[in-house]
Design an enzyme around this catalytic site. Structure first.
Site, PDB file in Angstrom:
ATOM      1  CD  GLU B  80      -1.921  -2.316   1.552  1.00 39.45           C
ATOM      2  OE1 GLU B  80      -0.772  -2.615   1.954  1.00 39.45           O
ATOM      3  OE2 GLU B  80      -2.865  -3.123   1.557  1.00 39.45           O
ATOM      4  CG  HIS B 149     -11.266  -6.827   7.850  1.00 42.97           C
ATOM      5  ND1 HIS B 149     -10.309  -7.322   8.684  1.00 42.97           N
ATOM      6  CD2 HIS B 149     -10.813  -7.081   6.592  1.00 42.97           C
ATOM      7  CE1 HIS B 149      -9.335  -7.866   7.973  1.00 42.97           C
ATOM      8  NE2 HIS B 149      -9.610  -7.727   6.699  1.00 42.97           N
TER       9      HIS B 149
HETATM   10  C1  LIG Z   1      -2.385  -4.440   4.783  1.00 37.39           C
HETATM   11  C2  LIG Z   1      -3.469  -5.235   4.134  1.00 37.39           C
HETATM   12  N1  LIG Z   1      -3.701  -5.048   2.824  1.00 37.39           N
HETATM   13  C3  LIG Z   1      -4.659  -5.767   2.198  1.00 37.39           C
HETATM   14  C4  LIG Z   1      -5.392  -6.683   2.887  1.00 37.39           C
HETATM   15  C5  LIG Z   1      -6.497  -7.447   2.184  1.00 37.39           C
HETATM   16  N2  LIG Z   1      -6.094  -8.836   1.989  1.00 37.39           N
HETATM   17  C6  LIG Z   1      -6.399  -9.792   2.879  1.00 37.39           C
HETATM   18  S1  LIG Z   1      -5.767 -11.260   2.471  1.00 37.39           S
HETATM   19  C7  LIG Z   1      -5.076 -10.653   1.078  1.00 37.39           C
HETATM   20  C8  LIG Z   1      -4.275 -11.551   0.195  1.00 37.39           C
HETATM   21  C9  LIG Z   1      -3.199 -12.197   0.961  1.00 37.39           C
HETATM   22  O1  LIG Z   1      -2.464 -13.026   0.135  1.00 37.39           O
HETATM   23  P1  LIG Z   1      -1.331 -13.911   0.755  1.00 37.39           P
HETATM   24  O2  LIG Z   1      -0.489 -13.103   1.668  1.00 37.39           O
HETATM   25  O3  LIG Z   1      -0.651 -14.583  -0.357  1.00 37.39           O
HETATM   26  O4  LIG Z   1      -2.103 -14.943   1.687  1.00 37.39           O
HETATM   27  P2  LIG Z   1      -3.223 -16.009   1.278  1.00 37.39           P
HETATM   28  O5  LIG Z   1      -4.547 -15.345   1.424  1.00 37.39           O
HETATM   29  O6  LIG Z   1      -2.952 -16.450  -0.101  1.00 37.39           O
HETATM   30  O7  LIG Z   1      -3.085 -17.109   2.283  1.00 37.39           O
HETATM   31  C10 LIG Z   1      -5.353  -9.296   0.939  1.00 37.39           C
HETATM   32  C11 LIG Z   1      -4.932  -8.458  -0.182  1.00 37.39           C
HETATM   33  C12 LIG Z   1      -5.139  -6.821   4.262  1.00 37.39           C
HETATM   34  N3  LIG Z   1      -5.854  -7.681   5.015  1.00 37.39           N
HETATM   35  N4  LIG Z   1      -4.168  -6.105   4.854  1.00 37.39           N
END
Ligand SMILES: Cc1ncc(C[n+]2csc(CCOP(=O)(O)OP(=O)(O)O)c2C)c(N)n1
Lengths: 340, 353
Positions: B80, B149
């Protein structure tokens, strides 16, 4: 460095191998139960806020090898920080299933008395925590490791996050600081190929986060398939290194998100979806143990039955538990008696 | 007041379309505004997590990738600070980025870019540098998504100078305010409440679908709207709480309680004239705010009225989140949200006093 499972001399006994399978079956059984109750009362017409388990639900089916392989090396007093997808790791770390289920169902008996929910589990008994904000588990793991180092204990902290999270600042800042101060930390990246809908290749400038670790002066290892024994071997070395005061290391596991990012995710962005069920690591490991003569029908049945019993107990307990008292919504903002 | 705002204040608002004309949900209204501004101005682009093939987690960008391609609709890594900062830099060079921060709750990881850079550059440069950027983000609770959230946090952004903060409550305003935001030469934080988007997978507010004109139109930023006229008590509010307040007003009307509902539509600029006007009319003001109670919008409204004329108020009260992280369990969450029941109780108390 990258490892394939075939290269791994497991060094595991038959009991050790069976224990890995047993843990993975328990994790999956728990999530299948959550899945059933989550969806059962949300139809007709899926409404995320309705039903017995409201809110977003991120399940970790397919990623069990990471949790089982890593947690096999951890003691209760070692710390683990997880992500928004925490159940497999919570169970791997030994969290009480009733407390876990209680929190997911939003009951007074839950870990956070219904305040936290499934993404915000804090368990001092197992030194487990997780966060809904991506990559924010890295820095607090450093702090726990720092406290262990200061206390002169052999304990380690493990920080787990997804490959998507490894593009966030806290990951990079944490690798640097951990390396600089030789903190007893193990960074574990669960690369399931996807951030929500964004493929690893579209989000990450290098093929492996092991490379990034090396850039910060930390050993980095990528486990190329979703094999619990390969994870077990890699984590064993990393944890031993941290316990010996030799500092942090990073393990990235190429794992699998069997289901959607969250429940209700239609996964229209996911071209390889049809092949995904075939890559389920649990049946694969069952077969491998059978083929090696390390597992019989009876043992497998017993593992499944035992998991079902434990999970049923936890879920029944949660469903029977009282919901929190709305008049107490402000309780726990501050430590009782210390409000100034 | 800048000249532009002064002019906008005197221009009549575009007439809302007659019932029976095309109806959209808020998410589609936002998409339409972005699409039409992208079509009109090649410097507009969209960027954020899952804004491409997924179409935005709350459907704010659905269809844009198909129409405008990956050069102008960019999925970002979970970085971000980097991509919001990138938006700022691009805006400084004359582009018009629309950048999505998926949930406002995530601002903690990137706030420096927002409040020390996006919001301050124009001032620090003595007006020489402009940052015509829209930062759009989802706010609000009500579906057990927990403390990280479910926040609204608009008071935090409004407290820090240099960014406009707009929060539509319905599809018509959502399109007109987004059009205004993209055309604005100032940075605009555009906050949409999940509960007004009209999403298939969430309980829908009855007014999350409404008439939206097909052509472009602007709802000026900084102009509140009297969502319902009334004589006895004024509810000053915004976003999803507008609908709860309208529901309460409708419910109490047969009892002879006449409630005026003022939809602020933006916190910065705040339409203080409209706040004072409704306070002068009814003398009883209730602020309904889904943000935390202390140090925020509700205190600002009270101060605005009393600084103008303390004798205007016969009563003042507020229905807000009582300074507690939003709890997960439904029973607890609905105990702290500004529900219709809490609003109704506040209205009854005000008119009884
Ligand atoms: C700082 C932040 N940015 C965006 C999000 C929204 N978000 C939640 S899970 C996710 C994807 C995460 O991907 P990854 O780290 O690969 O974990 P996975 O869900 O694949 O286990 C996003 C963008 C968040 N929770 N926190």
């Amino acid at each position: 460095m990258t490892v394939q499972s075939t290269e791994v001399a497991s060094g595991l006994t038959t009991e050790g191998r069976q224990e890995l399978l047993r843990r993975m079956i328990l994790m999956r059984t728990f999530e299948e139960a959550v899945l059933r109750d989550y969806h059962a009362d949300k139809s007709p017409g899926f409404d995320i806020g309705a039903g017995l388990i409201p809110g977003e639900m991120h399940l970790s089916a397919g990623q069990e090898p990471v949790a089982a392989g890593v947690c096999a090396h951890l003691e209760t007093r070692d710390a683990l920080t997880a992500t928004h997808r925490p159940h497999h790791l919570a169970i791997g770390k030994g969290m009480n299933l009733r407390s876990l289920a209680g929190e997911i169902f939003g009951r007074e008996t839950g870990l956070g008395h219904g305040r936290g929910g499934h993404m915000h589990l804090f368990d001092p008994a197992t030194h487990f925590s997780c966060s809904g904000i991506v990559a924010e588990g890295f820095p607090s793991a450093l702090g726990q490791a720092f406290a262990f180092q200061r206390a002169g204990s052999r304990n380690v902290a493990v920080a787990v996050a997804g490959e998507g999270a490894a593009n966030a600042g806290p990951f990079h800042e944490s690798l640097n600081l951990a390396a600089l101060w030789k903190l007893p930390v193990v960074f574990v990246i669960e690369d399931n190929d996807w951030g929500i809908s964004v493929a690893r290749a579209a989000s990450t400038s290098v093929p492996s986060n092991a490379v990034r670790a090396v850039g910060y002066g930390i050993p980095g290892l990528r486990v190329e398939d979703n094999d619990v024994e390969a994870v077990h071997a890699a984590a064993g070395a990393a944890v031993a290194r941290a316990r010996a005061g030799q500092g942090p290391s990073l393990i990235e596991v190429h794992t699998l998100r069997l289901w959607g990012h969250f429940e209700g995710d239609a996964q229209g962005y996911r071209p390889e979806l049809a092949q995904v069920p075939d890559r389920d690591p649990i049946p694969a490991y069952e077969k491998r143990l059978r083929d090696a003569g390390a597992l019989g029908d009876e043992e497998l049945e017993e593992m499944k039955a035992s998991a079902l019993t434990q999970v049923a107990d936890a879920v029944e307990h949660a469903k029977a538990a009282p919901t929190p008292n709305p008049d107490e919504a402000r309780k726990y903002v501050f430590v009782e008696g210390r409000i100034s | 007041m800048s000249q532009a705002t002064a002019a906008a204040a005197h221009r009549p608002l575009p007439r809302e379309p007659e019932p029976g004309t095309r109806r959209l949900n808020t998410a589609k209204a936002i998409q339409e505004a972005i699409a039409s501004q992208m079509a009109a101005d090649p410097s507009v682009f969209v960027m954020g997590e899952d804004v491409g093939a997924y179409g935005g987690i709350f459907s704010s960008t659905t269809g844009l990738l198909e129409r405008f391609g990956p050069e102008r609709v960019l999925d970002t890594p979970i970085s971000e600070s980097a991509f919001i900062g990138l938006g700022i830099g691009a805006a400084v060079e004359g582009m018009r980025p629309v950048v999505e921060l998926m949930f406002v709750d995530f601002f903690g990881v990137c706030m420096d870019q927002i409040y020390n850079h996006m919001a301050k550059i124009h001032y620090e440069s003595g007006g020489h540098v402009r940052v015509p950027m829209v930062l759009m983000t989802a706010v609000g609770g009500g579906y057990s998504d927990g403390a990280q959230h479910s926040q609204t946090l608009w008071g935090t952004f409004a407290h820090l100078p240099g960014m406009k903060v707009v929060v539509p409550s319905n599809p018509y305003d959502a399109k007109g305010l987004m059009t205004a935001a993209i055309r604005s030469d100032d940075p605009v934080v555009y906050m949409f409440h999940k509960g007004v988007m009209g999403l298939a997978w969430m309980a829908k507010n009855q007014r999350s679908i409404g008439a939206v004109p097909e052509g472009d139109y602007v709802v000026p930023i900084g102009k509140a709207r009297v969502a319902r006229e009334g004589a006895d008590v004024s509810i000053v509010t915004l976003s999803l709480s507008v609908h709860h307040s309208l529901d309460v007003a409708e419910k109490l009307a047969p009892e002879g309680i006449s409630v005026e509902v003022l939809d602020l539509r933006s916190l910065v600029p705040l339409d203080r004239g409209a706040v004072i006007a409704t306070a002068a009319k009814t003398g009883r003001v209730i602020v309904v705010d889904e943000d935390y109670r202390s140090f925020g919008l509700s205190g600002e409204i009270a101060a605005t009225i009393t600084e103008h004329d303390p004798s205007l108020l016969k009563s003042f009260s507020r229905v807000c989140v009582p300074d507690v992280p939003i709890p997960y369990a439904r029973e607890l969450e609905y105990a702290v949200l500004p529900t219709s029941a809490r609003i109704e109780a506040a209205v009854r108390k005000a008119v009884a006093a």
